[in-house]
Design a protein around this motif. Structure first.
Motif, PDB file in Angstrom:
ATOM      1  N   ASP A  27       9.017 -13.178  -7.666  1.00 50.53           N
ATOM      2  CA  ASP A  27       9.378 -11.933  -6.971  1.00 50.53           C
ATOM      3  C   ASP A  27       8.181 -11.009  -6.793  1.00 50.53           C
ATOM      4  OD1 ASP A  27      11.492 -10.174  -5.894  1.00 50.53           O
ATOM      5  OD2 ASP A  27      10.922  -8.895  -7.574  1.00 50.53           O
ATOM      6  N   GLY A  28       7.372 -10.845  -7.852  1.00 49.37           N
ATOM      7  CA  GLY A  28       6.229  -9.942  -7.771  1.00 49.37           C
ATOM      8  C   GLY A  28       5.191 -10.421  -6.785  1.00 49.37           C
ATOM      9  N   THR A  29       4.921 -11.731  -6.797  1.00 51.64           N
ATOM     10  CA  THR A  29       3.933 -12.287  -5.871  1.00 51.64           C
ATOM     11  C   THR A  29       4.403 -12.145  -4.438  1.00 51.64           C
ATOM     12  OG1 THR A  29       3.256 -13.897  -7.543  1.00 51.64           O
ATOM     13  CG2 THR A  29       2.614 -14.352  -5.266  1.00 51.64           C
ATOM     14  N   ARG A  30       5.691 -12.381  -4.223  1.00 45.68           N
ATOM     15  CA  ARG A  30       6.234 -12.234  -2.869  1.00 45.68           C
ATOM     16  C   ARG A  30       6.110 -10.788  -2.378  1.00 45.68           C
ATOM     17  NH1 ARG A  30      10.756 -13.998  -3.843  1.00 45.68           N
ATOM     18  NH2 ARG A  30      12.007 -12.096  -3.934  1.00 45.68           N
ATOM     19  N   THR A  31       6.361  -9.846  -3.255  1.00 44.87           N
ATOM     20  CA  THR A  31       6.247  -8.435  -2.883  1.00 44.87           C
ATOM     21  C   THR A  31       4.822  -8.114  -2.463  1.00 44.87           C
ATOM     22  OG1 THR A  31       8.013  -7.784  -4.398  1.00 44.87           O
ATOM     23  CG2 THR A  31       6.482  -6.065  -3.714  1.00 44.87           C
ATOM     24  N   ARG A  32       3.853  -8.602  -3.227  1.00 43.88           N
ATOM     25  CA  ARG A  32       2.451  -8.351  -2.887  1.00 43.88           C
ATOM     26  C   ARG A  32       2.094  -8.969  -1.538  1.00 43.88           C
ATOM     27  NH1 ARG A  32       2.492  -9.693  -8.393  1.00 43.88           N
ATOM     28  NH2 ARG A  32       1.797  -8.010  -9.759  1.00 43.88           N
ATOM     29  N   ALA A  70      -5.756  -5.549   3.134  1.00 43.35           N
ATOM     30  CA  ALA A  70      -6.161  -4.998   1.833  1.00 43.35           C
ATOM     31  C   ALA A  70      -5.284  -3.818   1.454  1.00 43.35           C
ATOM     32  CB  ALA A  70      -7.630  -4.571   1.880  1.00 43.35           C
ATOM     33  N   GLY A  71      -5.051  -2.916   2.419  1.00 40.87           N
ATOM     34  CA  GLY A  71      -4.221  -1.746   2.146  1.00 40.87           C
ATOM     35  C   GLY A  71      -2.785  -2.133   1.843  1.00 40.87           C
ATOM     36  N   GLY A  72      -2.252  -3.092   2.617  1.00 39.83           N
ATOM     37  CA  GLY A  72      -0.882  -3.541   2.396  1.00 39.83           C
ATOM     38  C   GLY A  72      -0.731  -4.231   1.059  1.00 39.83           C
ATOM     39  N   LEU A  73      -1.746  -4.997   0.666  1.00 48.30           N
ATOM     40  CA  LEU A  73      -1.710  -5.684  -0.625  1.00 48.30           C
ATOM     41  C   LEU A  73      -1.695  -4.683  -1.767  1.00 48.30           C
ATOM     42  CD1 LEU A  73      -1.774  -8.343  -2.150  1.00 48.30           C
ATOM     43  CD2 LEU A  73      -4.270  -8.279  -2.036  1.00 48.30           C
ATOM     44  N   ALA A  74      -2.452  -3.600  -1.608  1.00 43.95           N
ATOM     45  CA  ALA A  74      -2.489  -2.569  -2.655  1.00 43.95           C
ATOM     46  C   ALA A  74      -1.108  -1.952  -2.839  1.00 43.95           C
ATOM     47  CB  ALA A  74      -3.514  -1.490  -2.279  1.00 43.95           C
ATOM     48  N   TYR A  75      -0.431  -1.644  -1.732  1.00 41.46           N
ATOM     49  CA  TYR A  75       0.909  -1.066  -1.827  1.00 41.46           C
ATOM     50  C   TYR A  75       1.900  -2.075  -2.400  1.00 41.46           C
ATOM     51  CZ  TYR A  75       0.845   3.662  -0.039  1.00 41.46           C
ATOM     52  OH  TYR A  75       0.667   5.015   0.080  1.00 41.46           O
ATOM     53  N   GLY A  76       1.801  -3.332  -1.924  1.00 43.12           N
ATOM     54  CA  GLY A  76       2.698  -4.359  -2.437  1.00 43.12           C
ATOM     55  C   GLY A  76       2.496  -4.572  -3.925  1.00 43.12           C
ATOM     56  N   GLN A 166       9.311   3.173   1.576  1.00 45.61           N
ATOM     57  CA  GLN A 166       9.608   2.245   2.655  1.00 45.61           C
ATOM     58  C   GLN A 166       9.230   0.822   2.256  1.00 45.61           C
ATOM     59  OE1 GLN A 166       7.548   4.199   5.959  1.00 45.61           O
ATOM     60  NE2 GLN A 166       9.510   4.826   6.838  1.00 45.61           N
ATOM     61  N   GLU A 167       8.189   0.708   1.449  1.00 45.02           N
ATOM     62  CA  GLU A 167       7.828  -0.602   0.905  1.00 45.02           C
ATOM     63  C   GLU A 167       8.958  -1.113   0.009  1.00 45.02           C
ATOM     64  OE1 GLU A 167       5.203  -2.625   1.247  1.00 45.02           O
ATOM     65  OE2 GLU A 167       4.141  -1.357   2.671  1.00 45.02           O
ATOM     66  N   VAL A 168       9.531  -0.219  -0.763  1.00 43.72           N
ATOM     67  CA  VAL A 168      10.639  -0.603  -1.640  1.00 43.72           C
ATOM     68  C   VAL A 168      11.841  -1.034  -0.798  1.00 43.72           C
ATOM     69  CG1 VAL A 168      12.287   0.214  -3.371  1.00 43.72           C
ATOM     70  CG2 VAL A 168       9.883   0.914  -3.503  1.00 43.72           C
ATOM     71  N   LEU A 169      12.108  -0.312   0.275  1.00 39.87           N
ATOM     72  CA  LEU A 169      13.232  -0.660   1.145  1.00 39.87           C
ATOM     73  C   LEU A 169      13.045  -2.029   1.786  1.00 39.87           C
ATOM     74  CD1 LEU A 169      14.036   2.738   2.903  1.00 39.87           C
ATOM     75  CD2 LEU A 169      15.473   1.483   1.281  1.00 39.87           C
ATOM     76  N   GLY A 170      11.788  -2.450   1.906  1.00 40.51           N
ATOM     77  CA  GLY A 170      11.518  -3.783   2.411  1.00 40.51           C
ATOM     78  C   GLY A 170      11.969  -4.853   1.434  1.00 40.51           C
ATOM     79  N   GLU A 171      12.164  -4.441   0.173  1.00 37.81           N
ATOM     80  CA  GLU A 171      12.596  -5.352  -0.883  1.00 37.81           C
ATOM     81  C   GLU A 171      14.101  -5.270  -1.141  1.00 37.81           C
ATOM     82  OE1 GLU A 171      10.781  -7.403  -3.646  1.00 37.81           O
ATOM     83  OE2 GLU A 171       9.943  -7.718  -1.655  1.00 37.81           O
ATOM     84  N   SER A 175      21.243   1.801   0.129  1.00 35.73           N
ATOM     85  CA  SER A 175      21.647   2.893   1.016  1.00 35.73           C
ATOM     86  C   SER A 175      21.256   4.242   0.422  1.00 35.73           C
ATOM     87  CB  SER A 175      23.159   2.855   1.270  1.00 35.73           C
ATOM     88  OG  SER A 175      23.876   2.950   0.044  1.00 35.73           O
ATOM     89  N   GLY A 176      21.291   4.319  -0.925  1.00 34.08           N
ATOM     90  CA  GLY A 176      20.912   5.571  -1.587  1.00 34.08           C
ATOM     91  C   GLY A 176      19.457   5.897  -1.363  1.00 34.08           C
ATOM     92  N   LEU A 177      18.587   4.902  -1.491  1.00 36.81           N
ATOM     93  CA  LEU A 177      17.160   5.126  -1.279  1.00 36.81           C
ATOM     94  C   LEU A 177      16.874   5.409   0.188  1.00 36.81           C
ATOM     95  CD1 LEU A 177      14.330   5.250  -2.412  1.00 36.81           C
ATOM     96  CD2 LEU A 177      14.150   2.774  -2.154  1.00 36.81           C
TER      97      LEU A 177
END
Length: 207
Positions: A27-32, A70-76, A166-171, A175-177
């Protein structure tokens, strides 16, 4: 590099990254990886647009692709690390909602205070202009500039929070978030309006 070649190269790289996401079980690797992919897409598009201004959209797209990845990886990576600290997805989402809500409340409080300051400044500026007091006008102009800089910093904080959530919502499809992010965006819009009011006041002072 031609525009056609650039598009082909970018498409191949993005397709490869997208394909890799579907095969990742951790899960963590996929998020990154998903974070890197999202950043790559935005970076490539922005880079191509900027590069086209100098007649080199291809190079701009590839540079943007690398920077965006690089920027997206940092957020992920940030999202993955935070998620790993919680025993369940529900606890993680609850923490994200609480963080978004706290950031939003803080931003609202700041914006409310800023709005009151703007109203006060407008009255003081009108009085100083009426009496021809240039010294006070200079002081008020300095105050406005200070508030503009402060406001810019506060808006960047909200922007960062929105981007992170928004990164979290991608995961997840919480509805609350989602509602908290919508509320954050509304607050950000109000902050922008107050910044515009400050800019308008600044233009009114000719000293």
């Amino acid at each position: 590099m031609s525009t056609h070649t650039t598009r082909f190269t970018v498409a191949v790289l993005l397709a490869a990254m997208l394909g890799s996401c579907t095969n990742i079980k951790n899960d963590g690797t996929r998020t990154r990886t998903e974070g890197a992919l999202g950043g790559a897409i935005l970076g490539a598009l922005a880079g191509a647009a900027i590069g086209s201004l100098s007649g080199n959209a291809g190079r701009g797209a590839l540079i943007g692709l690398a920077a965006g990845t690089a920027g997206g990886l940092a957020y992920g990576n940030h999202v993955a690390k935070k998620k790993a600290n919680y025993a369940s997805t529900e606890q993680w989402l609850d923490a994200c909602i609480s963080q978004a809500r706290a950031t939003n409340q803080k931003a609202r409080n700041y914006n409310s205070s800023l709005s009151a300051n703007i109203t006060k400044l407008r009255s003081e500026i009108a009085s100083a202009k009426s009496s021809g007091n240039t010294r006070v006008l200079q002081q008020k102009k300095a105050e406005i500039i200070k508030l503009q800089n402060e406001s810019t910093r506060e808006m960047k904080k909200v922007d960062s929070e929105i981007k992170l959530q928004q990164e979290v919502l991608g995961e997840s499809s919480s509805s609350g978030l989602k509602q908290e992010v919508i509320s954050l965006k509304s607050t950000r819009s109000s902050m922008s309006s107050n910044y515009d009011r400050l800019a308008s006041l600044n233009r009114e002072i000719d000293v």
